[in-house]
Scaffold this motif. Structure first.
Motif, mmCIF file in Angstrom:
data_model
loop_
_atom_site.group_PDB
_atom_site.id
_atom_site.type_symbol
_atom_site.label_atom_id
_atom_site.label_comp_id
_atom_site.label_asym_id
_atom_site.label_seq_id
_atom_site.Cartn_x
_atom_site.Cartn_y
_atom_site.Cartn_z
ATOM 1 N N ASN A 175 -7.504 -2.691 3.198
ATOM 2 C CA ASN A 175 -6.900 -2.673 1.882
ATOM 3 C C ASN A 175 -5.954 -1.297 2.074
ATOM 4 O O ASN A 175 -4.931 -1.063 1.568
ATOM 5 C CB ASN A 175 -7.683 -2.396 0.640
ATOM 6 C CG ASN A 175 -8.121 -3.700 0.226
ATOM 7 O OD1 ASN A 175 -7.212 -4.731 -0.039
ATOM 8 N ND2 ASN A 175 -9.165 -4.226 -0.007
ATOM 9 N N ASP A 176 -6.644 -0.169 2.688
ATOM 10 C CA ASP A 176 -5.990 1.394 3.043
ATOM 11 C C ASP A 176 -4.900 0.860 3.822
ATOM 12 O O ASP A 176 -3.847 1.465 3.610
ATOM 13 C CB ASP A 176 -7.101 2.001 3.700
ATOM 14 C CG ASP A 176 -8.178 2.465 2.976
ATOM 15 O OD1 ASP A 176 -8.183 2.365 1.502
ATOM 16 O OD2 ASP A 176 -9.011 3.223 3.434
ATOM 17 N N GLU A 229 -1.928 -0.814 1.803
ATOM 18 C CA GLU A 229 -1.448 0.199 0.658
ATOM 19 C C GLU A 229 -0.416 0.952 1.319
ATOM 20 O O GLU A 229 0.766 1.236 0.844
ATOM 21 C CB GLU A 229 -2.441 0.867 0.014
ATOM 22 C CG GLU A 229 -3.209 0.110 -1.137
ATOM 23 C CD GLU A 229 -3.870 1.141 -1.987
ATOM 24 O OE1 GLU A 229 -3.074 1.761 -3.070
ATOM 25 O OE2 GLU A 229 -5.085 1.198 -1.896
ATOM 26 N N HIS A 246 -6.991 -7.797 -4.034
ATOM 27 C CA HIS A 246 -7.898 -6.837 -5.080
ATOM 28 C C HIS A 246 -7.090 -6.197 -6.116
ATOM 29 O O HIS A 246 -5.861 -6.092 -5.906
ATOM 30 C CB HIS A 246 -8.588 -5.807 -4.069
ATOM 31 C CG HIS A 246 -9.889 -6.550 -3.164
ATOM 32 N ND1 HIS A 246 -10.601 -5.911 -2.472
ATOM 33 C CD2 HIS A 246 -10.115 -7.804 -2.760
ATOM 34 C CE1 HIS A 246 -11.324 -6.494 -1.770
ATOM 35 N NE2 HIS A 246 -11.250 -7.855 -2.141
ATOM 36 N N ARG A 247 -7.907 -5.765 -7.005
ATOM 37 C CA ARG A 247 -7.149 -5.062 -8.137
ATOM 38 C C ARG A 247 -6.222 -3.930 -7.754
ATOM 39 O O ARG A 247 -5.372 -3.814 -8.176
ATOM 40 C CB ARG A 247 -8.337 -4.578 -9.172
ATOM 41 C CG ARG A 247 -7.666 -3.804 -10.287
ATOM 42 C CD ARG A 247 -6.454 -4.307 -10.841
ATOM 43 N NE ARG A 247 -6.653 -5.774 -11.755
ATOM 44 C CZ ARG A 247 -5.790 -6.294 -12.308
ATOM 45 N NH1 ARG A 247 -4.221 -6.133 -12.237
ATOM 46 N NH2 ARG A 247 -6.191 -7.756 -12.776
ATOM 47 N N ARG A 248 -6.872 -3.050 -6.684
ATOM 48 C CA ARG A 248 -6.185 -2.063 -6.478
ATOM 49 C C ARG A 248 -4.618 -2.120 -5.636
ATOM 50 O O ARG A 248 -3.849 -1.638 -6.206
ATOM 51 C CB ARG A 248 -6.902 -1.226 -5.352
ATOM 52 C CG ARG A 248 -7.368 -1.909 -4.164
ATOM 53 C CD ARG A 248 -8.228 -1.274 -3.179
ATOM 54 N NE ARG A 248 -7.378 0.042 -2.328
ATOM 55 C CZ ARG A 248 -7.858 0.632 -1.292
ATOM 56 N NH1 ARG A 248 -8.943 0.165 -0.993
ATOM 57 N NH2 ARG A 248 -7.219 1.333 -0.702
ATOM 58 N N ILE A 249 -4.681 -3.474 -4.918
ATOM 59 C CA ILE A 249 -3.446 -3.732 -4.516
ATOM 60 C C ILE A 249 -2.425 -4.393 -5.291
ATOM 61 O O ILE A 249 -1.298 -4.160 -5.536
ATOM 62 C CB ILE A 249 -3.639 -5.047 -3.326
ATOM 63 C CG1 ILE A 249 -4.504 -4.364 -2.137
ATOM 64 C CG2 ILE A 249 -2.388 -5.516 -2.738
ATOM 65 C CD1 ILE A 249 -4.112 -3.038 -1.510
ATOM 66 N N ASP A 291 -2.379 -3.871 -8.703
ATOM 67 C CA ASP A 291 -1.792 -2.718 -9.657
ATOM 68 C C ASP A 291 -0.640 -1.931 -8.636
ATOM 69 O O ASP A 291 0.441 -1.336 -9.496
ATOM 70 C CB ASP A 291 -2.860 -1.834 -10.036
ATOM 71 C CG ASP A 291 -3.930 -2.318 -11.179
ATOM 72 O OD1 ASP A 291 -3.459 -3.197 -11.856
ATOM 73 O OD2 ASP A 291 -4.880 -1.709 -11.323
ATOM 74 N N ARG A 292 -0.611 -1.781 -7.420
ATOM 75 C CA ARG A 292 0.004 -1.026 -6.437
ATOM 76 C C ARG A 292 1.620 -2.062 -6.650
ATOM 77 O O ARG A 292 2.603 -1.520 -6.851
ATOM 78 C CB ARG A 292 -0.326 -0.675 -5.232
ATOM 79 C CG ARG A 292 0.770 0.041 -4.380
ATOM 80 C CD ARG A 292 0.784 1.483 -4.999
ATOM 81 N NE ARG A 292 1.508 2.080 -4.026
ATOM 82 C CZ ARG A 292 1.107 2.789 -2.952
ATOM 83 N NH1 ARG A 292 -0.230 2.758 -2.569
ATOM 84 N NH2 ARG A 292 1.814 3.473 -2.179
#
Length: 232
Positions: free
Chosen positions: A89-90, A93, A127-130, A132-133
């Motif tokens: 994920n890092d 991003e 995932h949510r973090r991705i 939202d980006r």
């Protein structure tokens, strides 16, 4: 799951039963399926392993637990699933921070659905973090609802994400049109009972009942989607 006024708009064209449009993200709206593979190759190289290019078809479109788990088993890498998920994920991003190209026809389709007040959801195994980006580039105003892979009990290929999206929009799954790019996503949408438009990104997808295969989003517009879900 994130929602903004998920009210059902029933103002469909005469003869159409379309209630909502549910859209996949990676490889469907944004040209990122290759990004995920590049990051996977990079991360495993840092762990001392080389990925076989044939594995790309195994991991495409799937949830991270499945794809990362497969790669750990295939390589024998000494890393746990949770730690690997963070690294992937890092890396992703960072990659989309440099460039995030939309698929041909994506911006036009989203604008058309918004202009006609069609209830629309973004449904992704990411995932949510991705999500939202990526939404910063897609435009969050285009979606009444977004469903992330880490927000449902079971993600694609299970029907849960699409059932959650339809429910959140107040729509009947059988009156929803789904746009997907992988066999995993198609399986999820079909298991939920939706009509599916497949726009293959990495691996071929064959036509089937309630499944239409096209070469590009350039072939998909609102009349096309309405034509898939007709009154009987």
């Amino acid at each position: 799951m994130t929602s903004t006024v998920p009210a059902l708009d029933t103002r469909t064209a005469e003869g159409s039963a379309l209630q909502a449009v549910l859209l996949d993200m990676d490889g469907t709206l944004v040209d990122t399926e290759g990004f995920w593979w590049d990051v996977e190759v990079e991360v495993f190289a840092s762990l001392g392993h080389t990925l076989d290019d044939s594995w790309r078809h195994v991991v495409v479109g799937g949830p991270m637990t499945r794809s990362a788990g497969f790669l750990i088993e295939a390589t024998g890498a000494a890393i746990g699933l949770a730690e690997l998920s963070v690294l992937l994920n890092d890396g992703f991003e960072r990659r989309i921070g440099r460039d995030l190209p939309l698929m041909p026809g994506a911006a036009r389709l989203l604008a058309e659905l918004t202009a006609h007040d069609i209830p629309t959801a973004l449904v992704s195994a990411s995932h949510r973090r991705i999500i939202d980006r990526v939404l910063k580039s897609l435009g969050p105003h285009h979606f009444a609802l977004t469903v992330a892979g880490d927000e449902v009990p079971r993600t694609k290929p299970h029907p849960d994400p699409y059932l959650a999206a339809a429910s959140g929009l107040g729509a009947d799954p059988v009156r929803c049109a789904v746009v997907e790019d992988t066999a995993t996503g198609v399986a999820a949408a079909e298991s939920a009972g939706c009509h599916v438009v497949a726009v293959p990104s990495v691996a071929p997808i064959t036509p089937a009942a309630r499944r239409t295969v096209v070469g590009s989003l350039e072939e998909v517009d609102l009349p096309f989607l309405r034509g898939l879900v007709t009154l009987t």
